[in-house]
Design an enzyme around this catalytic site. Structure first.
Site, PDB file in Angstrom:
ATOM      1  N   ARG A 130      -5.480 -11.538  26.030  1.00 48.38           N
ATOM      2  CA  ARG A 130      -4.068 -11.214  25.791  1.00 48.38           C
ATOM      3  C   ARG A 130      -3.469 -11.976  24.623  1.00 48.38           C
ATOM      4  NH1 ARG A 130      -4.134 -11.502  31.379  1.00 48.38           N
ATOM      5  NH2 ARG A 130      -4.199  -9.427  32.320  1.00 48.38           N
ATOM      6  N   LYS A 152       0.033  -7.675   9.968  1.00 46.09           N
ATOM      7  CA  LYS A 152      -0.413  -6.328  10.361  1.00 46.09           C
ATOM      8  C   LYS A 152      -1.921  -6.378  10.581  1.00 46.09           C
ATOM      9  CE  LYS A 152       2.831  -3.157   8.114  1.00 46.09           C
ATOM     10  NZ  LYS A 152       2.902  -2.073   7.107  1.00 46.09           N
ATOM     11  N   GLU A 194      -2.279  -4.807  -6.694  1.00 47.03           N
ATOM     12  CA  GLU A 194      -1.260  -5.260  -5.730  1.00 47.03           C
ATOM     13  C   GLU A 194      -0.466  -6.440  -6.306  1.00 47.03           C
ATOM     14  OE1 GLU A 194      -0.745  -3.467  -3.015  1.00 47.03           O
ATOM     15  OE2 GLU A 194      -2.662  -2.612  -2.376  1.00 47.03           O
ATOM     16  N   LYS A 235       5.722 -11.416  -0.918  1.00 48.42           N
ATOM     17  CA  LYS A 235       5.453 -10.725   0.346  1.00 48.42           C
ATOM     18  C   LYS A 235       6.072 -11.493   1.504  1.00 48.42           C
ATOM     19  CE  LYS A 235       2.346  -8.249   3.290  1.00 48.42           C
ATOM     20  NZ  LYS A 235       1.062  -7.574   3.497  1.00 48.42           N
ATOM     21  N   GLU A 245       8.766  -3.653   9.481  1.00 45.63           N
ATOM     22  CA  GLU A 245       8.888  -2.522   8.556  1.00 45.63           C
ATOM     23  C   GLU A 245       9.859  -1.450   9.021  1.00 45.63           C
ATOM     24  OE1 GLU A 245       5.271  -1.325   6.588  1.00 45.63           O
ATOM     25  OE2 GLU A 245       6.077   0.652   6.160  1.00 45.63           O
ATOM     26  N   ARG A 249      10.589  -3.874   4.073  1.00 42.37           N
ATOM     27  CA  ARG A 249       9.131  -4.000   3.974  1.00 42.37           C
ATOM     28  C   ARG A 249       8.508  -2.732   3.398  1.00 42.37           C
ATOM     29  NH1 ARG A 249       5.016  -7.167   8.172  1.00 42.37           N
ATOM     30  NH2 ARG A 249       3.139  -6.769   6.965  1.00 42.37           N
ATOM     31  N   ASN A 253       5.302  -0.485  -0.154  1.00 41.73           N
ATOM     32  CA  ASN A 253       4.547   0.769  -0.283  1.00 41.73           C
ATOM     33  C   ASN A 253       4.716   1.428  -1.645  1.00 41.73           C
ATOM     34  OD1 ASN A 253       3.500   0.680   2.339  1.00 41.73           O
ATOM     35  ND2 ASN A 253       5.390   1.520   3.181  1.00 41.73           N
ATOM     36  N   HIS A 256       2.127   3.787  -2.905  1.00 42.77           N
ATOM     37  CA  HIS A 256       1.213   4.041  -1.792  1.00 42.77           C
ATOM     38  C   HIS A 256       1.284   5.458  -1.240  1.00 42.77           C
ATOM     39  CE1 HIS A 256       0.385  -0.192  -2.099  1.00 42.77           C
ATOM     40  NE2 HIS A 256      -0.438  -0.175  -1.068  1.00 42.77           N
ATOM     41  N   HIS A 260      -2.244   6.696  -1.244  1.00 42.24           N
ATOM     42  CA  HIS A 260      -2.953   6.998   0.009  1.00 42.24           C
ATOM     43  C   HIS A 260      -3.526   8.416  -0.012  1.00 42.24           C
ATOM     44  CE1 HIS A 260      -0.774   3.666   2.498  1.00 42.24           C
ATOM     45  NE2 HIS A 260      -1.937   3.236   2.041  1.00 42.24           N
ATOM     46  N   HIS A 274      -9.014   1.246  -2.983  1.00 43.42           N
ATOM     47  CA  HIS A 274      -7.593   1.263  -2.620  1.00 43.42           C
ATOM     48  C   HIS A 274      -6.696   0.845  -3.796  1.00 43.42           C
ATOM     49  CE1 HIS A 274      -3.937   0.830  -0.290  1.00 43.42           C
ATOM     50  NE2 HIS A 274      -3.807  -0.389  -0.787  1.00 43.42           N
TER      51      HIS A 274
HETATM   52  N1  LIG Z   1      -3.005  -5.899   7.001  1.00 43.12           N
HETATM   53  C1  LIG Z   1      -2.406  -5.551   5.894  1.00 43.12           C
HETATM   54  O1  LIG Z   1      -1.207  -5.793   5.688  1.00 43.12           O
HETATM   55  C2  LIG Z   1      -3.203  -4.848   4.834  1.00 43.12           C
HETATM   56  C3  LIG Z   1      -2.672  -4.699   3.551  1.00 43.12           C
HETATM   57  C4  LIG Z   1      -3.468  -4.110   2.574  1.00 43.12           C
HETATM   58  C5  LIG Z   1      -4.744  -3.680   2.888  1.00 43.12           C
HETATM   59  N2  LIG Z   1      -5.236  -3.838   4.155  1.00 43.12           N
HETATM   60  C6  LIG Z   1      -6.586  -3.414   4.501  1.00 43.12           C
HETATM   61  O2  LIG Z   1      -7.491  -4.210   3.745  1.00 43.12           O
HETATM   62  C7  LIG Z   1      -8.705  -3.480   3.593  1.00 43.12           C
HETATM   63  C8  LIG Z   1      -9.178  -3.614   2.173  1.00 43.12           C
HETATM   64  O3  LIG Z   1      -9.380  -4.979   1.891  1.00 43.12           O
HETATM   65  P1  LIG Z   1     -10.397  -5.438   0.747  1.00 43.12           P
HETATM   66  O4  LIG Z   1     -10.083  -4.731  -0.503  1.00 43.12           O
HETATM   67  O5  LIG Z   1     -10.429  -6.908   0.773  1.00 43.12           O
HETATM   68  O6  LIG Z   1     -11.767  -4.806   1.260  1.00 43.12           O
HETATM   69  P2  LIG Z   1     -13.076  -5.438   1.924  1.00 43.12           P
HETATM   70  O7  LIG Z   1     -12.745  -6.376   2.995  1.00 43.12           O
HETATM   71  O8  LIG Z   1     -13.941  -4.286   2.239  1.00 43.12           O
HETATM   72  O9  LIG Z   1     -13.703  -6.253   0.704  1.00 43.12           O
HETATM   73  C9  LIG Z   1     -14.126  -5.557  -0.446  1.00 43.12           C
HETATM   74  C10 LIG Z   1     -15.615  -5.807  -0.724  1.00 43.12           C
HETATM   75  O10 LIG Z   1     -15.760  -7.093  -1.304  1.00 43.12           O
HETATM   76  C11 LIG Z   1     -16.665  -7.878  -0.558  1.00 43.12           C
HETATM   77  N3  LIG Z   1     -16.181  -9.251  -0.673  1.00 43.12           N
HETATM   78  C12 LIG Z   1     -14.999  -9.744  -0.197  1.00 43.12           C
HETATM   79  N4  LIG Z   1     -14.840 -11.005  -0.602  1.00 43.12           N
HETATM   80  C13 LIG Z   1     -15.924 -11.324  -1.344  1.00 43.12           C
HETATM   81  C14 LIG Z   1     -16.306 -12.492  -2.057  1.00 43.12           C
HETATM   82  N5  LIG Z   1     -15.520 -13.560  -2.135  1.00 43.12           N
HETATM   83  N6  LIG Z   1     -17.505 -12.473  -2.691  1.00 43.12           N
HETATM   84  C15 LIG Z   1     -18.275 -11.352  -2.670  1.00 43.12           C
HETATM   85  N7  LIG Z   1     -17.954 -10.227  -2.045  1.00 43.12           N
HETATM   86  C16 LIG Z   1     -16.782 -10.217  -1.390  1.00 43.12           C
HETATM   87  C17 LIG Z   1     -16.663  -7.292   0.823  1.00 43.12           C
HETATM   88  O11 LIG Z   1     -17.864  -7.566   1.503  1.00 43.12           O
HETATM   89  C18 LIG Z   1     -16.499  -5.818   0.516  1.00 43.12           C
HETATM   90  O12 LIG Z   1     -17.740  -5.267   0.169  1.00 43.12           O
HETATM   91  C19 LIG Z   1      -8.428  -2.061   4.014  1.00 43.12           C
HETATM   92  O13 LIG Z   1      -9.028  -1.821   5.259  1.00 43.12           O
HETATM   93  C20 LIG Z   1      -6.915  -2.009   4.127  1.00 43.12           C
HETATM   94  O14 LIG Z   1      -6.482  -1.087   5.105  1.00 43.12           O
HETATM   95  C21 LIG Z   1      -4.472  -4.406   5.121  1.00 43.12           C
HETATM   96 ZN   LIG Z   2      -2.059  -1.536  -0.869  1.00 42.22          ZN
END
Ligand SMILES: NC(=O)c1ccc[n+]([C@@H]2O[C@H](COP(=O)([O-])OP(=O)(O)OC[C@H]3O[C@@H](n4cnc5c(N)ncnc54)[C@H](O)[C@@H]3O)[C@@H](O)[C@H]2O)c1
Ligand SMILES: [Zn+2]
Length: 375
Positions: A130, A152, A194, A235, A245, A249, A253, A256, A260, A274
């Site tokens: 929990r 999030k 971003e 942020k 949001e 917030r 976007n 986005h 998206h 992304h």
């Molecule tokens: N929670 C939120 O507010 C929020 C906001 C934006 C995006 N997201 C989410 O984040 C995700 C995308 O995140 P991302 O772009 O970090 O993707 P990811 O976590 O897939 O990382 C991108 C790639 O880089 C590699 N990688 C990461 N750090 C590394 C490092 N230091 N050295 C070598 N390789 C490395 C990973 O293994 C992966 O292959 C999506 O699922 C998206 O929905 C969430």
């Molecule tokens: Zn984004």
């Protein structure tokens, strides 16, 4: 743009959410402070370090050593990389592993990875027993400036991304900018979209600073830390005003709604990351705003020029393999959660640094604009 450039001291950004407030610690080499910082928050806690195999190969050993240096007991869980890991299957396995490792209420989950690991581990932490506390150690630029901050957490459903999740704030974020040295260049560039977003949506001076200093941000060092800290501060301020949001917030976007749709159309594949989709989305949001007379065309062009200068795509035609056309994109935009009664909620701009929420954009205008862009 308020942070001074610093040397080896970390920059600490406070996320002010009352009793759920936490620090974002930013700086080269800060991973080494993980154990000491966690021990201060939870003396004698056990920590489960969750990572993906790409990140683990480079940084898991150092992270485990840093945690042990704080006198913490450490266990590790390594998941496959990629968006596919944000699934029920991996969530279930992760929850079972955390329970098997006897991570209990006073213990901590530590997410060592990009947004995928952060979102999944945060959600597991929200529901195991929990609610467990968790720490974010973001390793991608996108995670350091965006996904690790704000609470999030989510996994994906076959119907769409991030549809199953919870708001659950971390208790600490450690953004070690040196970890980005192993990030593939294309991932770094995508995350930079971003960073630019924070300037474009609310901080014209920061955007001008990025125009002048982006090469140093890519190279590493104090400029990178400054860019990450300024992004996190932006942020954090927005999240502190509107954690769930319902208003401000939504400004995060910017780019986005278009982005998206393009990302979904490309099947969330390597064809379009992304951040790349968001770069195109922001370019479209600026052009669309200029066409509505909200800002001079030259200012929209300036915004787009910077995105292109760093090597980000800015046109729909830049999507490798192309798009499925305006009908499909409009369907995808219609599925976006920011839709009400045939009118679309869009983040539009009155200039660089002046985004606003427009709740009543006529879908027909968007269609005509996109059709022209696709022609
Ligand atoms: N929670 C939120 O507010 C929020 C906001 C934006 C995006 N997201 C989410 O984040 C995700 C995308 O995140 P991302 O772009 O970090 O993707 P990811 O976590 O897939 O990382 C991108 C790639 O880089 C590699 N990688 C990461 N750090 C590394 C490092 N230091 N050295 C070598 N390789 C490395 C990973 O293994 C992966 O292959 C999506 O699922 C998206 O929905 C969430
Ligand atoms: Zn984004």
């Amino acid at each position: 743009m308020t942070a001074p450039l610093r040397g080896s001291d970390p920059i600490v950004v406070d996320v002010a959410l009352g009793e759920r407030s936490y620090d974002i610690v930013i700086g080269r080499g800060q991973l080494a402070s993980l154990g000491a910082r966690v021990a201060k928050l939870r003396p004698g806690a056990k920590v489960a370090l969750v990572s993906d195999s790409n990140v683990a190969a480079h940084h898991l050993e150092a992270a485990a050593a840093a945690a042990k240096a704080g006198g913490l007991q450490v266990s590790t869980i390594v998941l496959p990389p990629g968006e596919g890991t944000k699934s029920f299957e991996h969530l279930a396995k992760l929850c079972d592993d955390l329970i098997a490792q006897r991570i209990e209420r006073r213990d901590l989950v530590v997410a060592l990875g990009g947004g995928v690991i952060g979102d999944l581990s945060g959600f597991a932490a929200a529901i195991v027993r929990r609610g467990l506390d968790y720490v974010q150690v973001p390793t991608s630029l996108l995670a350091q400036v965006d996904s690790s901050v704000g609470g999030k957490t989510a996994i994906d459903s076959p119907q769409g991304k991030n549809l199953i999740g919870a708001f659950h704030q971390p208790v600490l974020v450690i953004a070690d900018t040196a970890l980005l040295d192993t990030l593939p260049a294309r991932e770094f560039r995508a995350g930079y979209a971003e960073v630019a977003k924070y300037g474009l949506l609310g901080d014209a001076a920061f955007f001008a600073w990025l125009e002048a200093n982006w090469k140093d941000v890519f190279a590493g060092g104090p400029a990178r830390e400054h860019a990450i800290a300024t992004s996190c501060r932006a942020k954090a301020a927005i999240v502190a005003r509107d954690e769930r949001e319902t208003g401000d917030r939504m400004l995060l976007n910017l780019g986005h709604t278009f982005g998206h749709a393009l990302e979904a159309d490309a099947g969330y594949s390597d064809r379009l990351l992304h951040g790349e989709a968001i770069a195109i989305g922001m370019a479209l949001a600026f052009e669309f705003s200029a066409r509505r007379g909200l800002l001079p065309k030259a200012e929209a062009e300036r915004a787009i020029r910077h995105l292109a200068a760093v090597g980000l795509p800015t046109r729909v035609a830049d999507v490798s393999g192309g798009t499925s056309g305006v009908d499909r994109l409009m369907t995808l935009i219609g599925q976006d959660k920011k839709v009400a009664r045939g009118e679309l909620t869009f983040i539009l701009v009155r200039g660089i640094g002046s985004a606003f929420v427009a709740p009543d954009v006529d879908a027909a205008d968007v269609r005509a604009f996109l059709a022209e862009k696709l022609a």
